[in-house]
Write an enzyme that holds these catalytic residues in place. Structure first.
Site, mmCIF file in Angstrom:
data_model
loop_
_atom_site.group_PDB
_atom_site.id
_atom_site.type_symbol
_atom_site.label_atom_id
_atom_site.label_comp_id
_atom_site.label_asym_id
_atom_site.label_seq_id
_atom_site.Cartn_x
_atom_site.Cartn_y
_atom_site.Cartn_z
ATOM 1 N N THR A 95 0.847 -1.199 0.000
ATOM 2 C CA THR A 95 0.000 0.000 0.000
ATOM 3 C C THR A 95 0.879 1.245 0.000
ATOM 4 O O THR A 95 0.694 2.164 -0.802
ATOM 5 C CB THR A 95 -0.927 -0.005 1.233
ATOM 6 O OG1 THR A 95 -1.773 -1.154 1.159
ATOM 7 C CG2 THR A 95 -1.790 1.245 1.292
ATOM 8 N N CYS A 142 -9.533 -7.378 1.359
ATOM 9 C CA CYS A 142 -9.576 -5.981 1.800
ATOM 10 C C CYS A 142 -10.994 -5.440 1.799
ATOM 11 O O CYS A 142 -11.309 -4.530 2.537
ATOM 12 C CB CYS A 142 -8.712 -5.113 0.902
ATOM 13 S SG CYS A 142 -7.010 -5.641 0.885
HETATM 14 N N1 PMP Z 1 -1.878 -4.619 -4.037
HETATM 15 C C1 PMP Z 1 -2.418 -5.835 -4.207
HETATM 16 C C2 PMP Z 1 -2.647 -6.355 -5.589
HETATM 17 C C3 PMP Z 1 -2.767 -6.596 -3.101
HETATM 18 O O1 PMP Z 1 -3.332 -7.802 -3.269
HETATM 19 C C4 PMP Z 1 -2.549 -6.074 -1.791
HETATM 20 C C5 PMP Z 1 -2.910 -6.875 -0.555
HETATM 21 N N2 PMP Z 1 -4.233 -7.297 -0.502
HETATM 22 C C6 PMP Z 1 -1.989 -4.802 -1.675
HETATM 23 C C7 PMP Z 1 -1.651 -4.111 -2.815
HETATM 24 C C8 PMP Z 1 -1.729 -4.185 -0.324
HETATM 25 O O2 PMP Z 1 -0.605 -4.778 0.243
HETATM 26 P P1 PMP Z 1 -0.172 -4.521 1.761
HETATM 27 O O3 PMP Z 1 -1.016 -5.417 2.576
HETATM 28 O O4 PMP Z 1 1.253 -4.911 1.816
HETATM 29 O O5 PMP Z 1 -0.351 -3.072 2.038
#
Ligand code: PMP
Length: 389
Positions: A78, A329
Site C-alpha cells: 500500500t 480488503c
Molecule cells: N496490491 C495488491 C494487488 C494486493 O493484493 C494487496 C494486498 N491485498 C496490496 C496491494 C496491499 O498490500 P499490503 O497489505 O502490503 O499493504
C-alpha cells in the site's frame, strides 16, 4: 516445517490475503529481534542491524533480478503504491491505470488526481480481465501521460497483465510505468533486467514474509521528483524516514530468498493443485464457472462463481476451509467486487463468487478436503434457498 497458526483442521486457501510464514522468515525475524541495534547507528551493534538490512536488500534484489540499491523498504505494498504514484504524478501529466486495480492503487489515483480534473484515465478490461492494449495506446496518444500503473497480477482473479508491450507503448510516449506486483512476486519468476518497468511494488506477507513490510523498486536513472509520505531522518534514500524495521526487513529478505530457491518447482506443483480443484468443482457442482483468462493466470488462484449460491453463505457453510469472498480488503463491506463488475459480470454473479488461493504449502490432501467441503456447502446453500419458506 510450515507454521500453521490457524490449526491443522483448517484448509488454508487464502494465500492472496496473506501467505503462511516461511520458516526461514520466522528464523531471520527472531534472530534480528534477539539482538539490539538501530541500522543507522555507527557502532558494532548498529552495523549488525545494517548488515541484516543489507542482506535482505540483496535477497529481495535477487528475487527481482535488480540491484539492491534500487530497493526501498516500506511498510507494505500500500505504501509502495502510494509512493510510486505520488512521485510519478508530481512530474505533471495524466495518471493512467485500470478499472481492476487494488484499492491501494485505485483510491490513491483518485485522491491524487481529484484536484486536477481530467488527469485520471481508467482503461477498461475485457470479460477475461485483460487490459485492451489498443485502448491504452489511444489514451497514451492523447499525450501528456506521466505514469501508467497496471497491476502485474490481479488479486481476485490471478489474471496476469502482459506488461512488455505496455512498457514499450508507454516509453514511446515518454510515460513511466509502475506495476503493483504484490500478487506476482514470489509466485512467478520476474526478471527486471528484461522487464523494463520503472517502478514496482511488492509486499513480503504475500510470499511468506512478515506482514507490514514491503518494498518499492525504483529503476536507477529514472528522473523522479520523490514525494515521501514520511518526512524525518532521511532513511531509505529519503523515500521513507523512520527507524528501519530491521526484524521485519530481515524476515522479508529470508522469505524472498526461500521463494526464489523454491519457485521453479512450486509454480507447476501449485498450478496442478489449482487445476485439480477447479476440475473437481466444475464436475461435481454444476452451474459454476471460473473467472478470468484461464491460461494467463497466477498458478495458485481460482475465482469461481457458483450460480444461485451467495458466496457469504457458501463460506459460512464450510468453516473448515479458509477462502475469500472477492478480495480480503473489501470483505465485510457490502459492495460487490469492482473487478468482476469491470469484467462485465452482474452484481448477483459477483456476489456468488469465491476466491480460492493456493500456495507453496498447499498439499493434495488439502485440495481433496477442500473440494468435498465446497461441494457440500454449495449444495446445502442451494437447497436452503430452493426450499419453500
Ligand atoms: N496490491 C495488491 C494487488 C494486493 O493484493 C494487496 C494486498 N491485498 C496490496 C496491494 C496491499 O498490500 P499490503 O497489505 O502490503 O499493504
Amino acid at each position: 516445517m510450515t507454521y500453521r497458526p490457524f490449526g491443522s483442521d483448517l484448509v488454508y486457501l487464502d494465500y492472496n490475503a496473506t501467505a503462511p510464514t516461511r520458516p526461514e522468515a520466522l528464523e531471520a525475524t527472531l534472530a534480528a529481534m534477539r539482538t539490539v541495534g538501530n541500522a543507522s547507528s555507527t557502532h558494532r551493534s548498529g552495523r549488525d542491524a545494517s548488515d541484516r538490512v543489507d542482506l535482505a536488500r540483496r535477497q529481495v534484489g535477487d528475487l527481482l533480478n535488480c540491484s539492491s540499491g534500487e530497493i526501498v523498504f516500506t511498510s507494505g505494498a500500500t505504501e509502495a503504491n502510494n509512493l510510486a504514484l505520488r512521485a510519478a504524478f508530481a512530474r505533471g501529466g495524466k495518471l493512467v491505470t485500470s478499472a481492476v486495480e487494488h484499492p491501494a492503487v485505485l483510491e490513491t489515483a483518485r485522491a491524487l488526481t481529484a484536484e486536477r480534473p481530467g488527469s485520471l484515465a481508467l482503461v477498461p478490461v475485457n470479460e477475461y480481465g485483460l487490459v485492451d492494449l489498443d485502448d491504452l495506446r489511444a489514451t497514451l496518444a492523447t499525450g501528456d501521460v506521466a505514469i501508467v500503473s497496471l497491476m502485474a497480477a490481479n488479486n481476485e482473479t490471478g489474471v496476469l497483465t502482459d506488461l512488455a508491450p505496455i512498457v514499450e507503448a508507454a516509453h514511446e510516449r515518454g510515460a513511466l510505468v509502475h506495476t503493483d506486483a504484490t500478487q506476482l512476486i514470489g509466485r512467478l519468476p520476474i526478471d527486471l533486467a528484461e522487464m523494463d518497468v520503472d517502478l514496482l511494488s511488492l509486499s513480503a506477507h504475500k510470499f511468506g514474509g512478515p506482514q507490514g513490510v514491503g518494498a518499492l523498486f525504483t529503476r536507477r536513472g529514472i528522473s523522479l521528483p520523490y514525494r515521501p509520505l514520511l518526512i524525518g531522518g532521511g532513511q531509505e534514500r529519503g523515500w521513507r524516514a523512520g527507524t528501519l524495521n530491521v526484524a521485519g526487513i530481515a524476515g522479508a529478505g529470508a522469505a524472498a530468498e526461500a521463494a526464489r530457491v523454491a519457485l521453479a518447482a512450486e509454480v507447476s506443483r501449485v498450478a496442478q493443485l489449482r487445476d485439480a480443484l477447479e476440475r473437481s468443482l466444475v464436475e461435481q457442482v454444476g452451474d459454476c464457472w471460473v473467472n478470468g483468462k484461464l491460461d494467463q493466470r497466477l498458478p495458485g488462484v481460482s475465482s469461481i462463481t457458483f450460480g444461485g449460491a451467495p458466496a457469504d453463505a457458501v463460506l459460512a457453510a464450510m468453516p473448515d476451509v479458509a477462502a475469500s469472498e472477492g478480495s480480503a480488503c473489501s470483505s465485510g463491506a457490502p459492495t460487490p467486487s469492482h473487478v468482476l463488475l469491470a469484467m462485465g459480470r452482474s452484481r448477483e454473479e459477483a456476489d456468488s463468487t469465491v476466491r480460492f488461493s493456493l500456495g507453496y504449502a498447499t498439499t493434495a490432501s488439502d485440495i481433496d478436503r477442500a473440494a468435498s467441503s465446497v461441494v457440500r456447502a454449495v449444495r446445502q446453500v442451494r437447497a436452503a434457498l430452493a426450499a419453500p419458506l
